[in-house]
Design a protein around this motif. Structure first.
Motif, PDB file in Angstrom:
ATOM      1  N   ALA A 114     -24.719 -14.727 -96.338  1.00 15.49           N
ATOM      2  CA  ALA A 114     -24.870 -14.664 -97.793  1.00 15.49           C
ATOM      3  C   ALA A 114     -26.273 -15.072 -98.209  1.00 15.49           C
ATOM      4  O   ALA A 114     -26.877 -14.441 -99.092  1.00 15.49           O
ATOM      5  CB  ALA A 114     -23.839 -15.571 -98.463  1.00 15.49           C
ATOM      6  N   ASN A 115     -26.820 -16.098 -97.565  1.00 16.85           N
ATOM      7  CA  ASN A 115     -28.179 -16.555 -97.879  1.00 16.85           C
ATOM      8  C   ASN A 115     -29.194 -15.436 -97.656  1.00 16.85           C
ATOM      9  O   ASN A 115     -30.066 -15.193 -98.502  1.00 16.85           O
ATOM     10  CB  ASN A 115     -28.522 -17.772 -97.004  1.00 16.85           C
ATOM     11  N   ALA A 116     -29.073 -14.746 -96.522  1.00 19.30           N
ATOM     12  CA  ALA A 116     -30.002 -13.653 -96.227  1.00 19.30           C
ATOM     13  C   ALA A 116     -29.886 -12.537 -97.257  1.00 19.30           C
ATOM     14  O   ALA A 116     -30.899 -11.999 -97.729  1.00 19.30           O
ATOM     15  CB  ALA A 116     -29.728 -13.112 -94.821  1.00 19.30           C
ATOM     16  N   LEU A 117     -28.658 -12.202 -97.647  1.00 19.51           N
ATOM     17  CA  LEU A 117     -28.464 -11.133 -98.638  1.00 19.51           C
ATOM     18  C   LEU A 117     -28.960 -11.552-100.023  1.00 19.51           C
ATOM     19  O   LEU A 117     -29.542 -10.733-100.757  1.00 19.51           O
ATOM     20  CB  LEU A 117     -26.983 -10.733 -98.685  1.00 19.51           C
ATOM     21  N   ILE A 118     -28.765 -12.813-100.375  1.00 18.97           N
ATOM     22  CA  ILE A 118     -29.264 -13.310-101.671  1.00 18.97           C
ATOM     23  C   ILE A 118     -30.782 -13.274-101.697  1.00 18.97           C
ATOM     24  O   ILE A 118     -31.386 -12.850-102.694  1.00 18.97           O
ATOM     25  CB  ILE A 118     -28.720 -14.725-101.947  1.00 18.97           C
ATOM     26  N   GLN A 119     -31.417 -13.709-100.603  1.00 22.94           N
ATOM     27  CA  GLN A 119     -32.885 -13.673-100.559  1.00 22.94           C
ATOM     28  C   GLN A 119     -33.407 -12.245-100.633  1.00 22.94           C
ATOM     29  O   GLN A 119     -34.414 -11.981-101.285  1.00 22.94           O
ATOM     30  CB  GLN A 119     -33.407 -14.368 -99.310  1.00 22.94           C
ATOM     31  N   LEU A 120     -32.706 -11.327 -99.984  1.00 28.32           N
ATOM     32  CA  LEU A 120     -33.101  -9.914-100.066  1.00 28.32           C
ATOM     33  C   LEU A 120     -32.972  -9.412-101.503  1.00 28.32           C
ATOM     34  O   LEU A 120     -33.882  -8.757-102.022  1.00 28.32           O
ATOM     35  CB  LEU A 120     -32.248  -9.073 -99.120  1.00 28.32           C
ATOM     36  N   ALA A 121     -31.870  -9.736-102.158  1.00 26.39           N
ATOM     37  CA  ALA A 121     -31.668  -9.303-103.545  1.00 26.39           C
ATOM     38  C   ALA A 121     -32.727  -9.901-104.471  1.00 26.39           C
ATOM     39  O   ALA A 121     -33.265  -9.205-105.340  1.00 26.39           O
ATOM     40  CB  ALA A 121     -30.269  -9.687-104.015  1.00 26.39           C
ATOM     41  N   LEU A 122     -33.042 -11.175-104.288  1.00 28.97           N
ATOM     42  CA  LEU A 122     -34.079 -11.810-105.118  1.00 28.97           C
ATOM     43  C   LEU A 122     -35.446 -11.192-104.864  1.00 28.97           C
ATOM     44  O   LEU A 122     -36.231 -10.991-105.798  1.00 28.97           O
ATOM     45  CB  LEU A 122     -34.125 -13.320-104.857  1.00 28.97           C
ATOM     46  N   SER A 123     -35.741 -10.885-103.618  1.00 32.76           N
ATOM     47  CA  SER A 123     -37.025 -10.240-103.293  1.00 32.76           C
ATOM     48  C   SER A 123     -37.120  -8.865-103.943  1.00 32.76           C
ATOM     49  O   SER A 123     -38.170  -8.489-104.473  1.00 32.76           O
ATOM     50  CB  SER A 123     -37.194 -10.111-101.778  1.00 32.76           C
ATOM     51  N   LEU A 124     -36.016  -8.110-103.912  1.00 36.58           N
ATOM     52  CA  LEU A 124     -36.021  -6.792-104.538  1.00 36.58           C
ATOM     53  C   LEU A 124     -36.157  -6.896-106.057  1.00 36.58           C
ATOM     54  O   LEU A 124     -36.882  -6.113-106.675  1.00 36.58           O
ATOM     55  CB  LEU A 124     -34.744  -6.027-104.169  1.00 36.58           C
ATOM     56  N   SER A 125     -35.481  -7.885-106.652  1.00 40.17           N
ATOM     57  CA  SER A 125     -35.543  -8.013-108.108  1.00 40.17           C
ATOM     58  C   SER A 125     -36.915  -8.494-108.575  1.00 40.17           C
ATOM     59  O   SER A 125     -37.373  -8.112-109.654  1.00 40.17           O
ATOM     60  CB  SER A 125     -34.451  -8.953-108.624  1.00 40.17           C
ATOM     61  N   GLU A 126     -37.581  -9.309-107.766  1.00 41.40           N
ATOM     62  CA  GLU A 126     -38.913  -9.797-108.140  1.00 41.40           C
ATOM     63  C   GLU A 126     -40.028  -8.901-107.628  1.00 41.40           C
ATOM     64  O   GLU A 126     -41.204  -9.160-107.891  1.00 41.40           O
ATOM     65  CB  GLU A 126     -39.102 -11.228-107.630  1.00 41.40           C
ATOM     66  N   ARG A 127     -39.664  -7.892-106.860  1.00 44.11           N
ATOM     67  CA  ARG A 127     -40.627  -6.953-106.276  1.00 44.11           C
ATOM     68  C   ARG A 127     -41.709  -7.674-105.465  1.00 44.11           C
ATOM     69  O   ARG A 127     -42.881  -7.298-105.472  1.00 44.11           O
ATOM     70  CB  ARG A 127     -41.268  -6.071-107.348  1.00 44.11           C
ATOM     71  N   ALA A 128     -41.284  -8.732-104.793  1.00 40.65           N
ATOM     72  CA  ALA A 128     -42.156  -9.505-103.903  1.00 40.65           C
ATOM     73  C   ALA A 128     -41.277 -10.114-102.819  1.00 40.65           C
ATOM     74  O   ALA A 128     -40.150 -10.513-103.092  1.00 40.65           O
ATOM     75  CB  ALA A 128     -42.873 -10.599-104.681  1.00 40.65           C
ATOM     76  N   ILE A 129     -41.815 -10.166-101.618  1.00 38.82           N
ATOM     77  CA  ILE A 129     -41.040 -10.723-100.517  1.00 38.82           C
ATOM     78  C   ILE A 129     -41.107 -12.245-100.593  1.00 38.82           C
ATOM     79  O   ILE A 129     -42.170 -12.842-100.481  1.00 38.82           O
ATOM     80  CB  ILE A 129     -41.566 -10.224 -99.164  1.00 38.82           C
ATOM     81  N   LEU A 130     -39.939 -12.867-100.806  1.00 37.98           N
ATOM     82  CA  LEU A 130     -39.862 -14.320-100.869  1.00 37.98           C
ATOM     83  C   LEU A 130     -39.935 -14.899 -99.464  1.00 37.98           C
ATOM     84  O   LEU A 130     -39.469 -14.279 -98.508  1.00 37.98           O
ATOM     85  CB  LEU A 130     -38.561 -14.746-101.548  1.00 37.98           C
ATOM     86  N   PRO A 131     -40.500 -16.105 -99.316  1.00 38.95           N
ATOM     87  CA  PRO A 131     -40.557 -16.724 -97.992  1.00 38.95           C
ATOM     88  C   PRO A 131     -39.148 -16.896 -97.404  1.00 38.95           C
ATOM     89  O   PRO A 131     -38.233 -17.349 -98.086  1.00 38.95           O
ATOM     90  CB  PRO A 131     -41.199 -18.091 -98.263  1.00 38.95           C
ATOM     91  N   GLY A 132     -39.005 -16.509 -96.160  1.00 41.34           N
ATOM     92  CA  GLY A 132     -37.723 -16.611 -95.479  1.00 41.34           C
ATOM     93  C   GLY A 132     -36.912 -15.327 -95.495  1.00 41.34           C
ATOM     94  O   GLY A 132     -35.931 -15.211 -94.764  1.00 41.34           O
ATOM     95  N   THR A 133     -37.322 -14.366 -96.304  1.00 45.63           N
ATOM     96  CA  THR A 133     -36.536 -13.128 -96.430  1.00 45.63           C
ATOM     97  C   THR A 133     -36.615 -12.276 -95.166  1.00 45.63           C
ATOM     98  O   THR A 133     -35.594 -11.757 -94.702  1.00 45.63           O
ATOM     99  CB  THR A 133     -37.001 -12.315 -97.646  1.00 45.63           C
TER     100      THR A 133
END
Length: 194
Positions: A114-133
């Motif tokens: 779930a953590n990995a999928l949430i980070q992926l979703a946040l990265s897509l919504s912010e249009r930037a790769i978040l650390p750890g994604t």
């Protein structure tokens, strides 16, 4: 020669010259279940990537309770959650682990997926790769899914047990993270760093 393992004992079935089979027993060699270990290593890599990228952001509720917190609080939280992941893995990765350890590993794997999928979703919504994604999606997610599939086997906790443990892990994830952050803030205050 055939060999089968039953309850931690390897039974060797050796055909004798007279046509009868001779059964010998020896203790099974200690071994490890590697997927939980791989998952834990992927989790540690993801935490290092996240901390190297500035660390996970300090939750707002923590700053309301404790005031401004030092940057080391994020690092401390990452270390604490990593230690918890290592503890779960050590309990579950040995050969023939207790059911409770398998349930804990399943809950841990579901939370990491779930953590990995949430980070992926946040990265897509912010249009930037978040650390750890990147490590979360490429390493942690596949190993988490592998652990979940393995735990669903009848010889482990079965599909019903896996579903229960996975949902418990998803439900407990916010509480575990909140407790980790609170402990990190208290430790930083006690050490005078926050």
């Amino acid at each position: 020669i055939r060999e089968a393992k039953f309850g931690g004992v390897a039974k060797k079935i050796d055909p004798a010259p007279n046509g009868h089979e001779r059964l010998t027993m020896r203790a099974a060699r200690p071994g490890f279940d590697w997927p939980p270990i791989w998952l834990c290593l992927a989790f540690l890599v993801q935490n290092v990537e996240e901390v190297a990228g500035g660390g996970p952001p300090v939750p707002r509720f923590l700053e309301k309770w404790f005031g401004p917190l030092a940057a080391q609080t994020s690092v401390t939280a990452a270390i604490l959650i990593s230690l918890a992941g290592i503890a779960v893995t050590v309990a579950a990765a040995r050969a023939n682990p207790p059911k409770l350890a398998m349930f804990a590993q399943t809950a841990f794997a579901a939370g990491l997926a779930a953590n990995a999928l949430i980070q992926l979703a946040l990265s897509l919504s912010e249009r930037a790769i978040l650390p750890g994604t990147i490590s979360g999606v490429l390493l942690m997610l596949p190993f988490a899914l592998l652990v979940l599939v393995r735990m669903a086997a009848p010889s482990m906790i079965g599909s019903k047990g896996t579903m229960i443990a996975a949902f418990a892990g998803l439900g407990a994830m916010p509480l575990v993270l909140a407790a980790t952050w609170i402990l990190a803030a208290v430790l930083m205050r006690a050490l005078g760093a926050a």
